[in-house]
Scaffold this motif. Structure first.
Motif, PDB file in Angstrom:
ATOM      1  N   TYR A  76       0.393  -0.897  -0.388  1.00 21.85           N
ATOM      2  CA  TYR A  76       0.501   0.135   0.140  1.00 21.85           C
ATOM      3  C   TYR A  76       0.920   1.422   0.585  1.00 21.85           C
ATOM      4  N   ARG A  77       0.905   1.713  -1.072  1.00 27.86           N
ATOM      5  CA  ARG A  77       1.947   2.714  -1.529  1.00 27.86           C
ATOM      6  C   ARG A  77       2.376   4.251  -1.054  1.00 27.86           C
ATOM      7  N   ASP A  78       0.707   4.828  -0.478  1.00 32.84           N
ATOM      8  CA  ASP A  78       0.131   5.652  -0.216  1.00 32.84           C
ATOM      9  C   ASP A  78       0.268   6.101   1.610  1.00 32.84           C
ATOM     10  N   MET A  79       0.486   4.772   1.973  1.00 35.23           N
ATOM     11  CA  MET A  79       0.387   4.664   4.102  1.00 35.23           C
ATOM     12  C   MET A  79       1.253   5.092   4.468  1.00 35.23           C
ATOM     13  N   ASP A  80       1.402   6.310   4.813  1.00 31.09           N
ATOM     14  CA  ASP A  80       2.542   6.375   5.793  1.00 31.09           C
ATOM     15  C   ASP A  80       2.628   6.921   6.667  1.00 31.09           C
ATOM     16  N   CYS A  81       2.548   6.353   8.137  1.00 26.24           N
ATOM     17  CA  CYS A  81       2.376   7.100   9.623  1.00 26.24           C
ATOM     18  C   CYS A  81       3.712   6.518  10.144  1.00 26.24           C
ATOM     19  N   SER A  82       4.892   6.796   9.100  1.00 28.37           N
ATOM     20  CA  SER A  82       6.150   7.034   9.943  1.00 28.37           C
ATOM     21  C   SER A  82       6.826   7.994  10.733  1.00 28.37           C
ATOM     22  N   PRO A  83       5.850   9.701  10.733  1.00 28.07           N
ATOM     23  CA  PRO A  83       5.598  10.286  12.135  1.00 28.07           C
ATOM     24  C   PRO A  83       5.170   9.497  13.675  1.00 28.07           C
ATOM     25  N   LEU A  84       4.592   8.809  13.038  1.00 25.30           N
ATOM     26  CA  LEU A  84       4.051   8.043  14.209  1.00 25.30           C
ATOM     27  C   LEU A  84       5.243   6.766  15.146  1.00 25.30           C
ATOM     28  N   GLY A  85       5.919   6.447  13.894  1.00 21.77           N
ATOM     29  CA  GLY A  85       6.828   5.298  14.842  1.00 21.77           C
ATOM     30  C   GLY A  85       5.992   4.546  13.380  1.00 21.77           C
ATOM     31  N   PHE A  86       5.195   4.417  13.172  1.00 26.77           N
ATOM     32  CA  PHE A  86       5.118   3.465  11.816  1.00 26.77           C
ATOM     33  C   PHE A  86       5.828   2.706  10.420  1.00 26.77           C
ATOM     34  N   ALA A  87       6.320   1.729  10.485  1.00 25.29           N
ATOM     35  CA  ALA A  87       7.660   1.739   9.186  1.00 25.29           C
ATOM     36  C   ALA A  87       5.707   2.081   8.159  1.00 25.29           C
ATOM     37  N   ASP A 103      -0.247   0.325  -9.359  1.00 30.43           N
ATOM     38  CA  ASP A 103      -1.916   0.229  -9.904  1.00 30.43           C
ATOM     39  C   ASP A 103      -2.864   0.611  -8.323  1.00 30.43           C
ATOM     40  N   MET A 104      -3.868   0.746  -9.615  1.00 28.49           N
ATOM     41  CA  MET A 104      -5.040   1.425  -8.001  1.00 28.49           C
ATOM     42  C   MET A 104      -5.886   0.439  -6.565  1.00 28.49           C
ATOM     43  N   GLU A 105      -5.769  -0.813  -7.335  1.00 37.50           N
ATOM     44  CA  GLU A 105      -6.675  -1.701  -6.603  1.00 37.50           C
ATOM     45  C   GLU A 105      -6.411  -2.849  -6.173  1.00 37.50           C
ATOM     46  N   SER A 106      -4.893  -3.566  -6.246  1.00 37.32           N
ATOM     47  CA  SER A 106      -4.686  -4.894  -5.654  1.00 37.32           C
ATOM     48  C   SER A 106      -4.719  -4.812  -4.627  1.00 37.32           C
ATOM     49  N   TYR A 107      -3.616  -4.166  -3.707  1.00 38.34           N
ATOM     50  CA  TYR A 107      -3.936  -4.502  -2.517  1.00 38.34           C
ATOM     51  C   TYR A 107      -5.214  -4.674  -1.578  1.00 38.34           C
TER      52      TYR A 107
END
Length: 213
Positions: free
Chosen positions: A89-100, A148-152
């Motif tokens: 899921y390339r859009d997911m980025d919660c790294s400021p909260l410590g998540f990869a 792509d925009m759907e697989s995940y």
């Protein structure tokens, strides 16, 4: 959503899932009747989840969800088809909260999820899903082979109902910057032909027992 139908062979029931009618060409139409979800992860997850929920309520959940369509890639061969080796899921980025980066917080799911089931004889490649088109320099930040925009999203909907997923993607763009609709659409007839050939390969593998759950 169109007139979708489950595909069945040797007791294996399959829900094929695609994003658009534009990707559903004449050769695929002769073989499968997919669920058409619309474009992007929200449409893909909501529509796939809703249909799987309806099927579960009737006691008719498929044994397999099969996602297919087009993808972009800067490095893979254009107009060739690859099966999904992994999804992310390339859009997911919660790294400021410590998540990869790529990992959904509080979800027991790796950032890159391997696709365990594979169709014999088809090359595989990793795919990263997001809600935007990737073009040009945007590929510099992508670790996966394809985008792509759907697989995940389809994967997550299927997993919610305990149904495994596999997928095929035909490469339509990525070597040059996208500037118009035709930059994507001009390859769709070739991808339709090659996806159909790989659906035949999948069908033969099911028939022979080379692919089974």
């Amino acid at each position: 959503m169109g007139e979708w139908q489950l595909w069945t062979k040797r007791g294996l029931s399959v829900l094929f899932v695609m994003a658009t009618e534009q990707e559903y060409g004449p050769e695929l139409r002769a073989r499968i009747h997919p669920l058409i979800t619309g474009v992007g992860p929200v449409e893909a997850a909501s529509v796939t989840g809703a249909v799987l929920g309806e099927l579960k309520a009737k006691g008719e959940l498929p044994k397999l969800v099969f996602s297919l369509g087009s993808a972009g890639s800067r490095n893979l061969e254009h107009a060739e088809v690859y099966q999904l080796a992994s999804v992310s899921y390339r859009d997911m980025d919660c790294s400021p909260l410590g998540f990869a980066r790529g990992r959904v917080p509080f979800l027991n799911e790796d950032a890159v999820v391997p696709m365990v089931l594979q169709i014999p004889g088809i090359a595989s490649a990793s795919i990263a899903t997001g809600a935007s088109i990737v073009s040009g320099a945007m590929y510099d930040g992508i670790g996966a082979d394809m985008v792509d925009m759907e697989s995940y999203a389809v994967y997550r909907a299927a997993k919610h109902f305990g149904v495994p997923m596999i997928g095929l993607r035909g490469i339509t763009d990525g070597r040059t910057e996208l500037s118009k609709y035709e930059d994507w659409a001009d390859y769709l007839h070739i991808v339709d032909h090659k996806l159909a050939a790989d659906i035949d390969r999948f069908s033969a593998a099911v028939e022979s027992g080379a692919f089974s759950l």
